[in-house]
Motif scaffolding. Sequence first.
Motif, short mmCIF file in Angstrom:
data_model
loop_
_atom_site.label_atom_id
_atom_site.label_comp_id
_atom_site.label_asym_id
_atom_site.label_seq_id
_atom_site.Cartn_x
_atom_site.Cartn_y
_atom_site.Cartn_z
N ASP A 115 3.95 6.63 -4.40
CA ASP A 115 4.51 5.35 -4.90
C ASP A 115 4.96 4.45 -3.75
O ASP A 115 4.88 3.23 -3.85
CB ASP A 115 5.64 5.61 -5.91
N LEU A 159 1.85 2.75 -2.55
CA LEU A 159 1.51 1.67 -3.48
C LEU A 159 2.39 0.44 -3.19
O LEU A 159 1.89 -0.68 -3.07
CB LEU A 159 1.70 2.15 -4.92
N GLU A 191 0.45 -3.97 -8.67
CA GLU A 191 -0.72 -3.19 -9.11
C GLU A 191 -1.27 -3.78 -10.40
O GLU A 191 -0.51 -4.25 -11.24
CB GLU A 191 -0.39 -1.70 -9.24
N ARG A 222 -3.40 1.61 -9.68
CA ARG A 222 -3.01 3.01 -9.52
C ARG A 222 -4.01 3.85 -10.28
O ARG A 222 -4.52 3.42 -11.30
CB ARG A 222 -1.60 3.25 -10.05
#
Length: 185
Positions: free
Chosen positions: A106, A109, A120, A133
Amino acid sequence: MHESANKPTAEERSAAEEAALLEDVAALLATYDTRRGNLLPILQAIQHRHSYLSSGAMKKVAEHLSISYVEVFGVASFYNQFRFHPPGKHQIKVCLGTACHVRAGDIILENFERKLGIKEGETTADREFSIERVACVGCCALAPVALVNEYVHGKMQPSKVEGLILQIDIEKERKEREKRSSEPE
Ligand code: FES
């Protein structure tokens, strides 16, 4: 750099693309009857042909099936197979399967999101990058994993995020330089 007078602007390009997409969606809808049960197959067919569901396309689906736009959007957003923005030229996928999540996927990301200024599921305004994701991509030993254009980058670290984007930018500049030098004066 300014676009030349006879080249379409980004807005004109995307308006023309959306018009073509809606025309195609109208043709597709004509092949389905108006039963509500067709909602999912229709959304899948649009996603398959255009790689995403635009809000205009979902409005057309709602009209065709005589249901609300909110209902169409609600069903589409329930399934993570659907995306709501056109994919970028470079697609970044960050794995958040269990092994990658445990190893701070995470954070990777978030780093991509911050670097590109999008969340995302979104695409940059110039359509160069999109981020999404994904669930386990099967390389758990390399966790955390990110894919850039289907190429797997394992053992990701925040510092590698910057490097990957930079690499793509440099490659883009190189191609543009080559193109310019091969153009007649
Ligand atoms: S959980 Fe990310 S590759 Fe398996």
